[in-house]
Write a protein that holds these residues in place. Structure first.
Motif, PDB file in Angstrom:
ATOM      1  N   TYR A   1      -5.934 -34.599 -26.975  1.00 10.83           N
ATOM      2  CA  TYR A   1      -6.097 -35.959 -26.476  1.00 10.83           C
ATOM      3  C   TYR A   1      -4.732 -36.584 -26.225  1.00 10.83           C
ATOM      4  O   TYR A   1      -3.712 -36.136 -26.770  1.00 10.83           O
TER       5      TYR A   1
ATOM      6  N   ASN B   1     -12.664 -42.193 -24.457  1.00 16.42           N
ATOM      7  CA  ASN B   1     -13.390 -42.732 -25.601  1.00 16.42           C
ATOM      8  C   ASN B   1     -14.014 -44.076 -25.224  1.00 16.42           C
ATOM      9  O   ASN B   1     -13.852 -44.568 -24.096  1.00 16.42           O
TER      10      ASN B   1
ATOM     11  N   GLU C   1     -16.571 -42.683 -32.497  1.00 16.71           N
ATOM     12  CA  GLU C   1     -15.495 -41.685 -32.401  1.00 16.71           C
ATOM     13  C   GLU C   1     -15.932 -40.293 -32.852  1.00 16.71           C
ATOM     14  O   GLU C   1     -15.090 -39.400 -33.020  1.00 16.71           O
TER      15      GLU C   1
ATOM     16  N   TYR D   1      -9.554 -37.515 -23.910  1.00 18.74           N
ATOM     17  CA  TYR D   1      -9.699 -36.175 -24.484  1.00 18.74           C
ATOM     18  C   TYR D   1      -9.845 -35.166 -23.350  1.00 18.74           C
ATOM     19  O   TYR D   1     -10.385 -35.475 -22.276  1.00 18.74           O
TER      20      TYR D   1
ATOM     21  N   THR E   1      -6.191 -31.533 -31.522  1.00 13.42           N
ATOM     22  CA  THR E   1      -7.091 -32.075 -32.552  1.00 13.42           C
ATOM     23  C   THR E   1      -7.098 -31.246 -33.828  1.00 13.42           C
ATOM     24  O   THR E   1      -7.714 -31.645 -34.816  1.00 13.42           O
TER      25      THR E   1
ATOM     26  N   THR F   1      -9.096 -46.166 -24.526  1.00 14.62           N
ATOM     27  CA  THR F   1      -7.719 -46.109 -25.005  1.00 14.62           C
ATOM     28  C   THR F   1      -7.232 -44.681 -25.242  1.00 14.62           C
ATOM     29  O   THR F   1      -6.055 -44.473 -25.544  1.00 14.62           O
ATOM     30  N   ARG F   2      -8.136 -43.737 -25.122  1.00 12.22           N
ATOM     31  CA  ARG F   2      -7.758 -42.346 -25.401  1.00 12.22           C
ATOM     32  C   ARG F   2      -8.509 -41.429 -24.450  1.00 12.22           C
ATOM     33  O   ARG F   2      -9.695 -41.625 -24.191  1.00 12.22           O
TER      34      ARG F   2
ATOM     35  N   TYR G   1       1.179 -42.353 -20.807  1.00 14.15           N
ATOM     36  CA  TYR G   1       0.383 -41.528 -21.721  1.00 14.15           C
ATOM     37  C   TYR G   1       1.279 -40.973 -22.814  1.00 14.15           C
ATOM     38  O   TYR G   1       2.445 -40.627 -22.581  1.00 14.15           O
ATOM     39  N   SER G   2       0.722 -40.878 -23.994  1.00 17.87           N
ATOM     40  CA  SER G   2       1.456 -40.227 -25.073  1.00 17.87           C
ATOM     41  C   SER G   2       1.555 -38.729 -24.796  1.00 17.87           C
ATOM     42  O   SER G   2       0.920 -38.208 -23.876  1.00 17.87           O
TER      43      SER G   2
ATOM     44  N   ASP H   1      -3.093 -40.710 -25.898  1.00 11.92           N
ATOM     45  CA  ASP H   1      -3.329 -42.144 -25.954  1.00 11.92           C
ATOM     46  C   ASP H   1      -2.914 -42.757 -24.626  1.00 11.92           C
ATOM     47  O   ASP H   1      -1.875 -42.396 -24.053  1.00 11.92           O
TER      48      ASP H   1
END
Length: 629
Positions: free
Chosen positions: A295, A272, A335, A279, A316, A276-277, A310-311, A297
């Motif tokens: 995605y 993004n 976004e 996808y 989605t 910070t993210r 990473y999360s 984070d």
């Protein structure tokens, strides 16, 4: 010696001929190995059984050769339709779209989905609501280079291609393995100064779809496993995501991301705007379809040095993802999510869609329209929002190629449309009045629907409306909705309205065609017309019904027996009907909703002449309530 040589030559020729002779077993083996080009060649030489036709059609389909796939799918449906898996319907419909046979494609897709599909109307609707139209042009001198997966890289671009003919050949499509390349873009949007991206990144397997942090020092990309693993009954080489860091002029610290697996693929990464993210698309557990958009984070820890974690991957959701393919995500500065899908309604193959985020929720995806999407695969959209320019890939010319676009604002028409149907029978209801009210309860549109029972009104963005359907003998029904600017600007609302007869037990349609409210009989003293307490209790039920349905209008009809003169009975029944009406008015019912009529003795229920029993006189002496509207 000469004889021996000749014999050896004949044996060799015989062995070669035998080795190349087509057989279903060999063709199926190639198909299982995803060697679709060679499998198709062999299937073409075999008798056209159901298995051969389906695998031949699928071999073409999986290589996006839709025009070639149409013929064997057609044969399959002609001979074996009743025994086919439902997903074959989907692939056949897509093949028909790829051949621009939209009429037949809509028929087959309608059978697959269970509702009517109308691509022509879909395109017409899109032309009114898409935010932009696109002007596109091919970025390569040749249309056979196999380029896709483009990304911005400073003032350059990086893309994937099979143009390196020294790479091993991939049996799926008989083309070289993919590498990453970098290039400049000329003023007329052509790729120039094309060079391999990096020897540290490109290997003997596939590399594709790079994405870069804003400072250009970190990249993520896709790489295919060198070895296949057994997944179910298939040997599969999954795709994984990698991270690399730029040190001086070299890409180093090339590492797998922790959520990769040998058992599923992770691919098509994109960062993004603020990095910070990340996808990506994947068929990992928890996917709704063959590939979904996920995605993670990105969390940077600073303890003398930067360590990234990473999360857990987050799907989605069902608004974005379908049971089919959602791939090639791109995220705009606001976004907005752009992605490719063949699961949402489109032109054919993969189409490019957009979905804005409102209060953390994705809006219904909007197809970007036929100025950028075609009957073939269109995907890999990237955008420079400041310049309203960008790039995407398409196989519309037979191979994957890169295209540049300029987008120009489209004057959109915000609309609400739909049809009106009986709530119970689902039959359409021509002649219904449909009214559109704004948020101040003011009428902004009204129409009486025609033979197709369809309505359409223009609306404005970011407003709340109420849509009402009203028809004689039906309960008015309303639907509220709010427009916004997220692409969901054509609302298809089926107004289901219910008849009084279906809604209320005391409302009955009789053989004479009239709709009656059946209440206890109202009794009057002999020769009088004052409303007695028992009659008032019955009429109070009628008052409640009319209060419940403010648009209902009724006729109050009074009938007598035949024990006095016709003229006397006519006057008496008139007075009784009028007294009933006045009681209703005194209890709050508007006079204009009521009619009264005295029939005297002229319409007996029991035609017993002068020999009526007391019971028969009682039956004929009655009040009836007929719904007029």
């Amino acid at each position: 010696m000469r004889t021996i040589c000749l014999l050896l030559c004949l044996l060799t020729a015989s062995w070669t001929l035998h080795a190349q002779r087509p057989s279903l077993k060999k063709a199926n083996k190639l198909f299982e190995q995803k060697s679709y080009v060679e499998a198709a060649k062999m299937y073409r030489a075999l008798d056209q059984s159901q298995e051969v036709l389906q695998n031949l059609a699928d071999s073409y389909y999986y290589n996006s050769e839709m025009k070639m796939a149409r013929t064997p799918y057609n044969g399959l449906f002609t001979k074996y339709k009743d025994s086919l898996n439902q997903e074959v319907y989907f692939r056949y419909a897509q093949a028909l779209r790829g051949a621009k046979d939209y009429e037949k494609a809509d028929e087959i897709m309608g059978e697959y989905l269970g509702y009517v599909v109308d691509t022509k109307k879909f395109k017409e609707n899109l032309s009114r609501i898409i935010p932009f139209n696109y002007e596109t042009n091919l970025m390569n001198q040749s249309s056979r280079t196999g380029d896709f997966g483009i990304a911005y890289y400073g003032d350059k671009v990086v893309f994937s291609s099979f143009r390196n003919r020294e790479n091993p050949v991939y049996s799926w499509n008989n083309q070289p393995y993919l590498d990453l390349y970098k290039a400049d873009v000329s003023k007329d949007n052509k790729l120039i100064n094309i060079q391999p991206f990096s020897a540290e990144i490109n290997t003997k397997t596939h590399e594709s779809n790079a994405t870069f942090t804003s400072d250009g020092k970190t990249m993520y990309f896709s790489r295919t496993n060198e070895n296949r693993v057994q997944i179910g009954e298939e040997l599969v080489a999954t795709v994984k995501l990698y991270k690399a860091e730029l040190k001086d002029t070299l890409w180093t610290n090339i590492t797998e991301l922790p959520f990769n697996s040998d058992l599923y693929s992770t691919q098509h990464p994109v960062l993004n705007h603020d990095n910070t993210r990340l996808y990506f698309s994947s068929d990992m557990p928890g996917s709704l379809g063959s590939f979904d958009i996920f995605y993670v984070d990105i969390i940077d820890h600073y303890e003398g040095y930067v360590e990234t974690s990473y999360s857990q991957p987050i799907n989605t959701g069902r608004t974005i993802n379908t049971k089919h393919r959602e791939q090639f995500p791109f995220v705009g500065e606001d976004e907005t999510l752009y992605f490719a899908s063949d699961g949402h309604q489109g032109m054919g193959g993969l189409d490019i869609f957009m979905s804005k985020i409102f209060d953390g929720m994705y809006s219904k995806p909007l197809n970007l329209g036929e100025t950028i999407n075609t009957e073939m695969d269109d995907f890999g959209y990237v955008l420079n929002e400041e310049k309203n320019m960008g790039y995407f890939a398409s196989n519309r010319a037979g191979y994957d190629n890169l295209y540049a676009f300029e987008r120009k604002e489209n004057k959109r028409q915000f609309t609400v449309e739909g049809d009106v149907r009986d709530k119970i029978t689902k039959n359409i209801l021509p002649g219904t009045t449909v009214t559109l009210y704004d948020e101040n309860d003011m009428v902004v549109g009204q129409m009486v629907v025609g033979g197709d029972a369809r309505y359409v009104f223009n609306t404005e963005p970011n407003k709340t409306y109420v849509l009402e359907g009203h028809r004689d003998f039906y309960i008015p029904t309303s639907e509220s909705f709010t427009t916004n600017d997220d692409g969901k600007i054509t609302f298809n609302i089926e107004l289901s309205i219910e008849s009084y007869d279906d809604a209320e037990d005391i409302v009955v349609t009789k053989d004479d065609g009239y709709i009656y409210i059946e209440l206890e009989n109202i009794y009057f003293d002999f020769g009088k017309y004052e409303i007695k307490p028992q009659a008032a209790r019955t009429l109070d039920v009628l008052v409640d019904l009319l209060n419940k349905y403010p648009r209902m209008e009724i006729q109050l009809g009074a009938h007598t027996d035949n024990r006095s003169s016709d003229l006397y009975n006519l006057a008496l029944s008139h007075n009784r009907a009028a007294a009933t009406l006045e009681y209703m008015v005194e209890n709050g019912i508007e006079r204009k909703r009521l009619r009264s009529k005295g029939y005297g003795e002229r319409l007996p229920l029991v035609d017993c002449g002068k020999d009526c029993s007391e019971e028969e006189h009682s039956i004929n002496r009655r009040c009836e309530f007929i719904i007029m509207k």
